[in-house]
Design a protein around this motif. Structure first.
Motif, PDB file in Angstrom:
ATOM      1  N   MET A  34       0.830  -1.204   0.000  1.00  0.00           N
ATOM      2  CA  MET A  34       0.000   0.000   0.000  1.00  0.00           C
ATOM      3  C   MET A  34       0.866   1.256   0.000  1.00  0.00           C
ATOM      4  N   VAL A  35       0.366   2.277  -0.680  1.00  0.00           N
ATOM      5  CA  VAL A  35       1.159   3.495  -0.859  1.00  0.00           C
ATOM      6  C   VAL A  35       0.278   4.726  -0.704  1.00  0.00           C
ATOM      7  N   TRP A  36       0.798   5.742  -0.018  1.00  0.00           N
ATOM      8  CA  TRP A  36       0.236   7.089  -0.059  1.00  0.00           C
ATOM      9  C   TRP A  36       1.081   7.909  -1.034  1.00  0.00           C
ATOM     10  N   PHE A  37       0.377   8.579  -1.943  1.00  0.00           N
ATOM     11  CA  PHE A  37       1.007   9.497  -2.879  1.00  0.00           C
ATOM     12  C   PHE A  37       0.474  10.901  -2.597  1.00  0.00           C
ATOM     13  N   ARG A  38       1.144  11.895  -3.162  1.00  0.00           N
ATOM     14  CA  ARG A  38       0.596  13.242  -3.161  1.00  0.00           C
ATOM     15  C   ARG A  38       0.984  13.942  -4.462  1.00  0.00           C
ATOM     16  N   GLN A  39       0.153  14.905  -4.835  1.00  0.00           N
ATOM     17  CA  GLN A  39       0.433  15.684  -6.043  1.00  0.00           C
ATOM     18  C   GLN A  39       0.122  17.139  -5.763  1.00  0.00           C
ATOM     19  N   ALA A  40       1.152  17.957  -5.812  1.00  0.00           N
ATOM     20  CA  ALA A  40       1.006  19.393  -5.636  1.00  0.00           C
ATOM     21  C   ALA A  40       0.759  20.039  -6.989  1.00  0.00           C
ATOM     22  N   PRO A  41       0.157  21.215  -7.007  1.00  0.00           N
ATOM     23  CA  PRO A  41      -0.125  21.899  -8.274  1.00  0.00           C
ATOM     24  C   PRO A  41       1.139  22.073  -9.118  1.00  0.00           C
ATOM     25  N   GLY A  42       1.056  21.663 -10.369  1.00  0.00           N
ATOM     26  CA  GLY A  42       2.183  21.825 -11.277  1.00  0.00           C
ATOM     27  C   GLY A  42       3.316  20.852 -11.074  1.00  0.00           C
ATOM     28  N   LYS A  43       3.120  19.865 -10.195  1.00  0.00           N
ATOM     29  CA  LYS A  43       4.187  18.904  -9.925  1.00  0.00           C
ATOM     30  C   LYS A  43       3.712  17.493 -10.214  1.00  0.00           C
ATOM     31  N   GLN A  44       4.673  16.580 -10.382  1.00  0.00           N
ATOM     32  CA  GLN A  44       4.333  15.180 -10.601  1.00  0.00           C
ATOM     33  C   GLN A  44       3.882  14.526  -9.302  1.00  0.00           C
ATOM     34  N   ARG A  45       3.102  13.475  -9.476  1.00  0.00           N
ATOM     35  CA  ARG A  45       2.686  12.700  -8.316  1.00  0.00           C
ATOM     36  C   ARG A  45       3.911  12.096  -7.639  1.00  0.00           C
ATOM     37  N   GLU A  46       3.938  12.163  -6.311  1.00  0.00           N
ATOM     38  CA  GLU A  46       5.096  11.738  -5.525  1.00  0.00           C
ATOM     39  C   GLU A  46       4.684  10.655  -4.538  1.00  0.00           C
ATOM     40  N   ARG A  47       5.513   9.628  -4.436  1.00  0.00           N
ATOM     41  CA  ARG A  47       5.276   8.584  -3.458  1.00  0.00           C
ATOM     42  C   ARG A  47       5.735   9.085  -2.103  1.00  0.00           C
ATOM     43  N   VAL A  48       4.843   9.104  -1.121  1.00  0.00           N
ATOM     44  CA  VAL A  48       5.130   9.681   0.183  1.00  0.00           C
ATOM     45  C   VAL A  48       5.491   8.627   1.216  1.00  0.00           C
ATOM     46  N   ALA A  49       4.678   7.563   1.285  1.00  0.00           N
ATOM     47  CA  ALA A  49       4.875   6.539   2.305  1.00  0.00           C
ATOM     48  C   ALA A  49       4.356   5.217   1.788  1.00  0.00           C
ATOM     49  N   THR A  50       5.026   4.134   2.212  1.00  0.00           N
ATOM     50  CA  THR A  50       4.621   2.799   1.795  1.00  0.00           C
ATOM     51  C   THR A  50       4.570   1.865   2.994  1.00  0.00           C
ATOM     52  N   ILE A  51       3.740   0.840   2.887  1.00  0.00           N
ATOM     53  CA  ILE A  51       3.693  -0.197   3.911  1.00  0.00           C
ATOM     54  C   ILE A  51       3.492  -1.539   3.210  1.00  0.00           C
ATOM     55  N   SER A  52       4.351  -2.483   3.553  1.00  0.00           N
ATOM     56  CA  SER A  52       4.277  -3.805   2.926  1.00  0.00           C
ATOM     57  C   SER A  52       3.258  -4.674   3.643  1.00  0.00           C
ATOM     58  N   THR A  53       3.005  -5.840   3.063  1.00  0.00           N
ATOM     59  CA  THR A  53       2.088  -6.774   3.708  1.00  0.00           C
ATOM     60  C   THR A  53       2.642  -7.226   5.063  1.00  0.00           C
TER      61      THR A  53
END
Length: 113
Positions: A34-53
């Protein structure tokens, strides 16, 4: 329902906290990276945090020590606890799971200075 549903965003002052939630289809959290991403205006989507099984977590350097990813398999919910928020954390936050075919509407986080 296949798409995740994110919630918990809002407007907060710098230094404040928010806890985001992501409701996922049953059994997704148990069986997926599972992953949390974020996307700021004018920027590419960024992977913020991940958690494995297995529960291992990773964070992008800019949020280490401030954000915590967790999950509640019984509630089919992924969380992102965000503290010491900064204006540069302002973005739309999304959750997804490998191989990232399904996306929700995201939840807006705005941090004022």
């Amino acid at each position: 329902q296949v798409q995740p549903v994110e919630s918990g965003g809002g407007l907060v002052q710098a230094g404040g906290s928010l806890k985001l939630s992501c409701a996922a289809p049953p059994s997704v959290l148990n069986n997926n990276f599972m992953v949390w991403f974020r996307q700021a205006p004018g920027k590419q989507r960024e992977r913020v945090a991940t958690i494995s099984t297995g529960g291992s977590t990773n964070y992008v350097d800019s949020v280490k020590g401030r954000f915590t990813i967790s999950r509640d398999n019984a509630k089919n919910t992924l969380y992102l606890q965000m503290t010491a928020l900064k204006p540069e954390d302002t973005a739309v936050y999304y959750c997804s799971w490998y191989p990232f075919r399904f996306w929700g509407q995201g939840t807006q986080v705005t941090v004022s200075s």
